[in-house]
Design an enzyme around this catalytic site. Sequence first.
Site, mmCIF file in Angstrom:
data_model
loop_
_atom_site.group_PDB
_atom_site.id
_atom_site.type_symbol
_atom_site.label_atom_id
_atom_site.label_comp_id
_atom_site.label_asym_id
_atom_site.label_seq_id
_atom_site.Cartn_x
_atom_site.Cartn_y
_atom_site.Cartn_z
ATOM 1 N N LYS A 15 45.693 -17.021 3.079
ATOM 2 C CA LYS A 15 46.373 -16.180 2.078
ATOM 3 C C LYS A 15 45.894 -14.733 2.157
ATOM 4 O O LYS A 15 46.680 -13.800 2.027
ATOM 5 C CB LYS A 15 46.115 -16.739 0.658
ATOM 6 C CG LYS A 15 46.630 -18.144 0.438
ATOM 7 C CD LYS A 15 46.262 -18.671 -0.941
ATOM 8 C CE LYS A 15 44.785 -18.899 -1.137
ATOM 9 N NZ LYS A 15 44.188 -19.960 -0.312
ATOM 10 N N GLY A 39 37.636 -17.670 -1.372
ATOM 11 C CA GLY A 39 37.089 -16.824 -0.316
ATOM 12 C C GLY A 39 38.248 -16.414 0.559
ATOM 13 O O GLY A 39 38.818 -17.237 1.262
ATOM 14 N N HIS A 40 38.658 -15.167 0.450
ATOM 15 C CA HIS A 40 39.829 -14.684 1.188
ATOM 16 C C HIS A 40 39.367 -13.699 2.258
ATOM 17 O O HIS A 40 38.748 -12.690 1.949
ATOM 18 C CB HIS A 40 40.824 -14.014 0.234
ATOM 19 C CG HIS A 40 41.369 -14.962 -0.790
ATOM 20 N ND1 HIS A 40 42.202 -14.574 -1.801
ATOM 21 C CD2 HIS A 40 41.192 -16.294 -0.965
ATOM 22 C CE1 HIS A 40 42.514 -15.621 -2.544
ATOM 23 N NE2 HIS A 40 41.898 -16.673 -2.060
ATOM 24 N N GLN A 224 43.070 -20.559 -4.077
ATOM 25 C CA GLN A 224 43.105 -22.008 -3.811
ATOM 26 C C GLN A 224 44.482 -22.409 -3.250
ATOM 27 O O GLN A 224 45.116 -21.609 -2.590
ATOM 28 C CB GLN A 224 42.746 -22.818 -5.063
ATOM 29 C CG GLN A 224 41.285 -22.724 -5.467
ATOM 30 C CD GLN A 224 40.935 -21.499 -6.274
ATOM 31 O OE1 GLN A 224 41.611 -21.164 -7.226
ATOM 32 N NE2 GLN A 224 39.883 -20.820 -5.911
#
Length: 424
Positions: A15, A39-40, A224
């Site tokens: 994402k 965590g992106h 998520q």
Amino acid sequence: MNSCIVGLQWGDEGKGKVVDILAEQSDIVVRYSGGANAGHTVIIDDNRFALHLLPSGSVRPNIVCVITNAVVVDPDTLLKEIETLAQKSVTLTGRLFISENAHIVLDYHKKEDQLREESLGKNRLGTTIRGIGPCYADKVGRSYAVRMSDFRNLEKLKDKLQTIVEYKNKIFSALYNAKPISTDEIFKKCKSYADKLLPFITDTTEFLHKSIVDGKSILFEGAQGTMLDLDHGTFPYVTSSNSSALGMPTGSGIPAKMVDRFIGVAKAYTTRVGAGPFPTEQDNEVGQYIRDKGHEYGTTTGRPRRCGWFDAVAVSYAVTIGAIDSAALMHLDTLAGLKEINICRAYKINGKETTFFPANTAILSQASPIYETVPGWDEDITEVKNFHDLPANAQNLICLIEEMVKIPITIIGVGPKRTQTIFR
Ligand code: GDP
Ligand code: IMO
Ligand code: MG
């Protein structure tokens, strides 16, 4: 044009990369759910940013960033992120807005998360230990909740913390025989958080509605994935927020009908961190191949991700409940080198075939996948720029997935960098 990015699997679909790319055409990027469990990853040239609370658009200096009401904010993590970006000459001053109503994750939440997980032994959920469940539980319970707006009145907050910490310490001692925490220390931290965060705090619902009236383009960034949604995912092996597309309106105060397109993000295979059923899991050399080639280790916790084949039953369900318009399919490059690739088109449960994802997690754990097997390819595709330049078997795989999930795949990831993306 307002868009919303949503994970269609169990999180970590890529994402962050998609948001970073689409942020270029947006004025505002909004994080509307979850907390520092997310965590992106965004990779720009040689810089790798792992963002937990700041929207992935924050790495672009002209984007306005908003953290809305349903996000649970860990001030330590957020302030560290702001500092990390500042060190790279990216400042958030004047362009970050945090909701008055966002709840705050404090040390006792993280402690509670950890003690509960430890005490559950083999029945643990495998949380990220970021205090997410306990903080959302306090939000729903109301009496012991702390929100951003509480930073405006520190005297009142001090009294409130006295009651809360006393209550938490009773639990720590009685249930876990654990050491108490100090109200003074928590309050001291809160004072410092208040100093640093108050300039960012505002009514984000009002800000976003006014921005829409002003014709601004807003990108909503989900955290998520749909299968981790508290109400619609694989309960209890979920997170504590509505991480499907259905969480976007309550999470931000903006109705879904004001969003022009919902874009789902999925990998060309499946990963999951933490416990819970995973019908297409490959706990074998195929799973290890994907883990190694795709660097499938958690951005937040570093845990090895469980890996398996693409599950069209799960993704179709995410598309259906989210009214998803189109999809981004990431990590196609990771599948290169596999002789054959499996796609789960249906489940067999108690001898019966189904293509609708079961609501009951106990039933899901009895599902065995029915696969469609297609030939793979050996070529490295990480520099391919056009769909028609992909190997024929890779093109066929994408078309097959489109057919199964019934939405167009308009973005294809062929590597972690911004430039390693194909648009159709
Ligand atoms: P998120 O939580 O959905 O933002 O995803 P994560 O950042 O946790 O995990 C996705 C990982 O895959 C990150 O390390 C990304 O840099 C990487 N990534 C994203 N898209 C691609 C892709 O198309 N190919 C490869 N090889 N890596 C990708
Ligand atoms: P992003 O936004 C993958 C998982 C945890 C655990 C469960 C509950 O990066 O996709 P929690 O700490 O939320 O109480 O943990 O949810 N989980 C994620 N898995 N990506 C995430 O976020 C996740 N956030 C939570 O591993 O199984
Ligand atoms: Mg992630």
